[in-house]
Design a protein around this motif. Structure first.
Motif, PDB file in Angstrom:
ATOM      1  N   MET A  58       0.851  -1.169   0.000  1.00  0.00           N
ATOM      2  CA  MET A  58       0.000   0.000   0.000  1.00  0.00           C
ATOM      3  C   MET A  58       0.896   1.230   0.000  1.00  0.00           C
ATOM      4  N   ASP A  59       0.815   2.002  -1.082  1.00  0.00           N
ATOM      5  CA  ASP A  59       1.681   3.170  -1.214  1.00  0.00           C
ATOM      6  C   ASP A  59       1.038   4.380  -0.543  1.00  0.00           C
ATOM      7  N   GLU A  60       1.867   5.265  -0.015  1.00  0.00           N
ATOM      8  CA  GLU A  60       1.417   6.513   0.610  1.00  0.00           C
ATOM      9  C   GLU A  60       0.349   6.261   1.673  1.00  0.00           C
ATOM     10  N   ILE A  61       0.638   5.354   2.590  1.00  0.00           N
ATOM     11  CA  ILE A  61      -0.310   5.016   3.654  1.00  0.00           C
ATOM     12  C   ILE A  61      -0.620   6.234   4.522  1.00  0.00           C
ATOM     13  N   GLY A  62       0.314   7.177   4.590  1.00  0.00           N
ATOM     14  CA  GLY A  62       0.110   8.370   5.404  1.00  0.00           C
ATOM     15  C   GLY A  62      -0.957   9.297   4.866  1.00  0.00           C
ATOM     16  N   ASP A  63      -1.353   9.111   3.599  1.00  0.00           N
ATOM     17  CA  ASP A  63      -2.391   9.952   2.992  1.00  0.00           C
ATOM     18  C   ASP A  63      -3.780   9.331   3.109  1.00  0.00           C
ATOM     19  N   MET A  64      -3.874   8.164   3.716  1.00  0.00           N
ATOM     20  CA  MET A  64      -5.164   7.475   3.808  1.00  0.00           C
ATOM     21  C   MET A  64      -6.110   8.216   4.761  1.00  0.00           C
ATOM     22  N   PRO A  65      -7.360   8.462   4.336  1.00  0.00           N
ATOM     23  CA  PRO A  65      -8.331   9.133   5.210  1.00  0.00           C
ATOM     24  C   PRO A  65      -8.596   8.316   6.478  1.00  0.00           C
ATOM     25  N   LEU A  66      -8.957   8.994   7.545  1.00  0.00           N
ATOM     26  CA  LEU A  66      -9.207   8.312   8.816  1.00  0.00           C
ATOM     27  C   LEU A  66     -10.308   7.269   8.692  1.00  0.00           C
ATOM     28  N   SER A  67     -11.329   7.553   7.888  1.00  0.00           N
ATOM     29  CA  SER A  67     -12.425   6.594   7.722  1.00  0.00           C
ATOM     30  C   SER A  67     -11.927   5.293   7.104  1.00  0.00           C
ATOM     31  N   MET A  68     -11.016   5.414   6.134  1.00  0.00           N
ATOM     32  CA  MET A  68     -10.451   4.224   5.499  1.00  0.00           C
ATOM     33  C   MET A  68      -9.471   3.519   6.433  1.00  0.00           C
ATOM     34  N   GLN A  69      -8.779   4.290   7.260  1.00  0.00           N
ATOM     35  CA  GLN A  69      -7.867   3.691   8.235  1.00  0.00           C
ATOM     36  C   GLN A  69      -8.625   2.763   9.184  1.00  0.00           C
ATOM     37  N   LYS A  89     -15.573 -12.915   4.019  1.00  0.00           N
ATOM     38  CA  LYS A  89     -14.618 -13.945   3.612  1.00  0.00           C
ATOM     39  C   LYS A  89     -13.339 -13.782   4.416  1.00  0.00           C
ATOM     40  N   ARG A  90     -12.878 -14.868   5.017  1.00  0.00           N
ATOM     41  CA  ARG A  90     -11.631 -14.828   5.773  1.00  0.00           C
ATOM     42  C   ARG A  90     -10.447 -14.832   4.805  1.00  0.00           C
ATOM     43  N   VAL A  91      -9.422 -14.063   5.134  1.00  0.00           N
ATOM     44  CA  VAL A  91      -8.261 -13.959   4.258  1.00  0.00           C
ATOM     45  C   VAL A  91      -6.978 -14.117   5.069  1.00  0.00           C
ATOM     46  N   ASP A  92      -5.965 -14.660   4.414  1.00  0.00           N
ATOM     47  CA  ASP A  92      -4.627 -14.763   4.997  1.00  0.00           C
ATOM     48  C   ASP A  92      -3.742 -13.828   4.189  1.00  0.00           C
ATOM     49  N   MET A  93      -3.229 -12.789   4.793  1.00  0.00           N
ATOM     50  CA  MET A  93      -2.538 -11.769   4.010  1.00  0.00           C
ATOM     51  C   MET A  93      -1.381 -11.169   4.787  1.00  0.00           C
ATOM     52  N   ARG A  94      -0.519 -10.510   4.046  1.00  0.00           N
ATOM     53  CA  ARG A  94       0.565  -9.719   4.613  1.00  0.00           C
ATOM     54  C   ARG A  94       0.483  -8.336   3.981  1.00  0.00           C
ATOM     55  N   ILE A  95       0.667  -7.311   4.774  1.00  0.00           N
ATOM     56  CA  ILE A  95       0.568  -5.941   4.280  1.00  0.00           C
ATOM     57  C   ILE A  95       1.954  -5.308   4.223  1.00  0.00           C
ATOM     58  N   ILE A  96       2.282  -4.741   3.058  1.00  0.00           N
ATOM     59  CA  ILE A  96       3.488  -3.931   2.915  1.00  0.00           C
ATOM     60  C   ILE A  96       3.022  -2.505   2.648  1.00  0.00           C
ATOM     61  N   ALA A  97       3.345  -1.597   3.547  1.00  0.00           N
ATOM     62  CA  ALA A  97       2.900  -0.209   3.427  1.00  0.00           C
ATOM     63  C   ALA A  97       4.106   0.714   3.309  1.00  0.00           C
ATOM     64  N   ALA A  98       3.943   1.782   2.535  1.00  0.00           N
ATOM     65  CA  ALA A  98       5.032   2.741   2.340  1.00  0.00           C
ATOM     66  C   ALA A  98       4.519   4.161   2.532  1.00  0.00           C
ATOM     67  N   THR A  99       5.397   5.021   2.988  1.00  0.00           N
ATOM     68  CA  THR A  99       5.048   6.434   3.135  1.00  0.00           C
ATOM     69  C   THR A  99       6.318   7.269   3.167  1.00  0.00           C
TER      70      THR A  99
END
Length: 211
Positions: free
Chosen positions: A1-12, A33-43
């Motif tokens: 997820m690019d530019e995580i710092g720009d994400m609106p609070l509602s989406m956060q 639906k249950r998911v197995d995931m890994r998050i890579i975020a950048a800012t």
């Protein structure tokens, strides 16, 4: 997820629920639906400062901040400039259907000494412009954007991508027009003169409003 710092609070808040519960609901769907995931975020922003300003959720910050990699700006890792430039040349060569290019020693000196305030994105757009506009196997200094010679931008100022893209379109239109004039309107010959495929030339005609 690019530019995580720009994400609106509602989406956060929604992202936090997904990370906590590992459950999503598809757009238009009615079932979870249950998911197995890994998050890579950048800012490129200071998330701790955003938390203090009430612009970023502290609980989401700790959910994401498991492993942190701090990547220095491009001006602090000069050895990465040429490999990145070569990778972008290969990418746009394949995308445009044209031969790859190399840098002359003078052009290489310019790009390695420039501070790149827009970091990798600016370098990518610089290479895209060169690959679109200039004919020939060797990139010379006079084919580089003028910004690389003045280097008078604030090193902390953001790079405006739209300005580069608008410049590319204007310059590209001039080159396409000149090629058509020299080839008496013959599109096949004009494409050959520019060293690009016929289909790519037609794409450029449409993109510049000439076709």
């Amino acid at each position: 997820m690019d530019e995580i710092g720009d994400m609106p609070l509602s989406m956060q808040a929604k992202l936090l629920r997904v990370l906590q519960d590992k459950v999503i609901e598809r757009v238009g769907g009615t079932e979870s639906k249950r998911v197995d995931m890994r998050i890579i975020a950048a800012t490129n922003k200071n998330l701790r400062q955003l938390i203090a300003e009430g612009k970023f959720r502290e609980d989401l910050y700790y959910r994401l901040n498991v492993i942190t990699l701090e990547i220095p700006p491009l001006r602090e890792r000069k050895d990465d400039i040429l490999p990145l430039a070569k990778a972008f040349i290969t990418h746009f060569s394949s995308e445009l259907g044209i031969p790859e290019k190399t840098f002359s020693s003078e052009a290489l000196k310019v790009i390695t000494e420039y501070s790149w305030p827009g970091n990798v994105r600016q370098l990518e757009n610089c290479i895209e412009r060169i690959m679109n506009l200039h004919v020939g196997a060797v990139i010379e200094p006079n084919q580089l954007p003028s910004d690389l010679f003045t280097d008078d931008q604030d090193i902390h100022s953001p790079f405006v991508e739209d300005d580069y893209r608008n410049t590319i379109l204007v310059e590209e239109k001039k080159i396409v027009e000149k090629a058509l004039i020299k080839c008496n309107g013959n599109k096949t010959k004009a494409a050959k003169m520019l060293g690009i495929s016929r289909s790519t030339f037609y794409d450029k005609l449409k993109g510049t409003g000439l076709g």
